[in-house]
Design a protein around this motif. Structure first.
Motif, short mmCIF file in Angstrom:
data_model
loop_
_atom_site.label_atom_id
_atom_site.label_comp_id
_atom_site.label_asym_id
_atom_site.label_seq_id
_atom_site.Cartn_x
_atom_site.Cartn_y
_atom_site.Cartn_z
N PHE A 82 0.82 -1.21 0.00
CA PHE A 82 0.00 0.00 0.00
C PHE A 82 0.86 1.27 0.00
CE2 PHE A 82 -2.91 3.10 2.10
CZ PHE A 82 -3.83 3.16 1.07
N PHE A 83 2.00 1.21 0.66
CA PHE A 83 2.92 2.37 0.70
C PHE A 83 3.35 2.77 -0.71
CE2 PHE A 83 7.61 3.52 1.21
CZ PHE A 83 7.38 4.85 1.55
N TRP A 84 3.79 1.80 -1.51
CA TRP A 84 4.25 2.16 -2.87
C TRP A 84 3.10 2.69 -3.70
CZ3 TRP A 84 9.06 2.70 -2.16
CH2 TRP A 84 9.81 1.77 -1.44
N GLN A 85 1.90 2.15 -3.48
CA GLN A 85 0.74 2.66 -4.22
C GLN A 85 0.34 4.05 -3.77
OE1 GLN A 85 -2.53 -0.06 -3.57
NE2 GLN A 85 -1.30 -1.81 -4.15
N SER A 86 0.70 4.40 -2.53
CA SER A 86 0.33 5.71 -1.98
C SER A 86 1.18 6.83 -2.57
CB SER A 86 0.51 5.72 -0.46
OG SER A 86 -0.44 4.90 0.16
N LEU A 87 2.28 6.45 -3.22
CA LEU A 87 3.20 7.43 -3.77
C LEU A 87 3.12 7.43 -5.29
CD1 LEU A 87 6.37 6.64 -1.60
CD2 LEU A 87 4.41 8.08 -1.03
N THR A 88 3.53 8.53 -5.88
CA THR A 88 3.60 8.60 -7.33
C THR A 88 4.75 9.52 -7.69
OG1 THR A 88 2.26 8.92 -9.32
CG2 THR A 88 1.96 10.53 -7.58
N PRO A 89 5.46 9.20 -8.78
CA PRO A 89 6.64 10.00 -9.12
C PRO A 89 6.28 11.45 -9.39
CG PRO A 89 6.59 7.98 -10.41
CD PRO A 89 5.28 8.06 -9.70
N GLU A 90 7.27 12.31 -9.18
CA GLU A 90 7.08 13.72 -9.51
C GLU A 90 6.94 13.90 -11.01
OE1 GLU A 90 9.26 16.79 -7.18
OE2 GLU A 90 10.74 15.18 -7.16
N PRO A 91 6.29 14.93 -11.53
CA PRO A 91 5.49 15.84 -10.71
C PRO A 91 4.14 15.22 -10.40
CG PRO A 91 5.47 16.53 -12.99
CD PRO A 91 6.30 15.29 -12.94
N ALA A 92 3.86 15.03 -9.12
CA ALA A 92 2.58 14.47 -8.72
C ALA A 92 1.47 15.44 -9.12
CB ALA A 92 2.55 14.26 -7.21
N GLU A 93 0.33 14.87 -9.46
CA GLU A 93 -0.80 15.76 -9.77
C GLU A 93 -1.25 16.47 -8.50
OE1 GLU A 93 -4.05 14.18 -11.94
OE2 GLU A 93 -2.73 12.71 -12.89
N LYS A 94 -1.86 17.60 -8.70
CA LYS A 94 -2.41 18.32 -7.54
C LYS A 94 -3.69 17.62 -7.09
CE LYS A 94 -0.63 22.93 -8.03
NZ LYS A 94 0.04 23.02 -9.33
N PRO A 95 -4.04 17.78 -5.80
CA PRO A 95 -5.31 17.20 -5.37
C PRO A 95 -6.47 17.86 -6.12
CG PRO A 95 -4.34 18.58 -3.64
CD PRO A 95 -3.31 18.44 -4.71
N SER A 96 -7.46 17.08 -6.47
CA SER A 96 -8.65 17.63 -7.14
C SER A 96 -9.40 18.54 -6.16
CB SER A 96 -9.56 16.49 -7.56
OG SER A 96 -10.07 15.87 -6.38
N GLN A 97 -10.35 19.28 -6.68
CA GLN A 97 -11.17 20.14 -5.81
C GLN A 97 -11.90 19.30 -4.77
OE1 GLN A 97 -10.84 23.50 -6.26
NE2 GLN A 97 -11.77 23.53 -4.24
N PHE A 98 -12.37 18.13 -5.20
CA PHE A 98 -13.08 17.21 -4.29
C PHE A 98 -12.20 16.86 -3.08
CE2 PHE A 98 -13.56 12.66 -3.17
CZ PHE A 98 -14.87 12.61 -2.75
#
Ligand code: FE
Length: 207
Positions: A82-98
């Motif tokens: 779950f840890f590896w899935q929780s991360l994503t390489p840069e540049p990470a997308e910004k959080p959506s408005q939701f």
């Protein structure tokens, strides 16, 4: 028989650098996580756990004194996947408005959420994990767990996790856990996964 294998990373080993170096990822995934899988296979071989999935093994062994090694290795394997899935390489997308709205309702803002994660991580004594999770009714919480524990055990749904074991950051940050966690929450959060897990939970609660 080896029911549990080392799941491949969702990105190349060097993809999280410079926040997490390729060397750290290689050792963390290829040695630590692989070790939990190997040990778990060894421990459950020829037992009634041999055909269960990880979550079932965790739930069935948590309170059994004699099965703490099984519990620890099963939970650590779940947590690392779950840890590896929780991360994503840069540049990470910004959080959506939701997501931004949900986090702002609870923590004040997205940055205040990040600060909260870093505070909880810095205050956590010893090895463990810092989580964003949702309760059964969808309330968001940031908290930490010791050793291998995870929020599934009290019925919450994990949305994001950062590893607080020294092996996660020592080569890159030495003792500076707060700086490691700050860099992770600033630059590597997989917001899309948080959103999809939260939406799934909401749909289930609405059904
Ligand atoms: Fe780890």
């Amino acid at each position: 028989m080896t029911p549990f294998t080392l799941k491949a990373l969702p990105y190349p080993e060097g993809a999280l650098a410079p926040v997490i170096s390729e060397r750290t990822v290689r050792i963390h995934h290829g040695k630590h996580q692989a070790g939990y899988a190997a040990k778990l296979n060894q421990l459950i071989h020829d037992t009634h756990h041999a055909h269960d999935d990880l979550e079932i093994i965790m739930f069935h062994t948590k309170s059994e004194k004699k099965e703490q090694s099984i519990y620890n290795n099963a939970a650590q394997l779940w947590n690392h996947e779950f840890f590896w899935q929780s991360l994503t390489p840069e540049p990470a997308e910004k959080p959506s408005q939701f997501i931004a709205d949900r986090l702002s309702n609870v923590f004040g803002s997205v940055d205040a959420f990040r600060t909260r994660v870093v505070e909880v991580a810095a205050q956590h004594f010893g090895s463990g994990w810092v989580w964003l999770s949702a309760s059964r009714v969808g309330e968001l919480n940031v908290d930490s767990t010791h050793d291998a524990d995870n929020p599934l055990l009290w019925g919450a749904r994990p949305l994001f996790v950062c590893d607080l074991w020294e092996h996660a950051y020592y080569l890159d940050y030495q003792q500076d856990r707060a700086r490691f966690v700050q860099a992770v929450v600033d630059r590597l959060v997989n917001w899309r996964q948080i959103q999809s897990r939260l939406e799934k939970l909401q749909n289930r609660n609405a059904a």
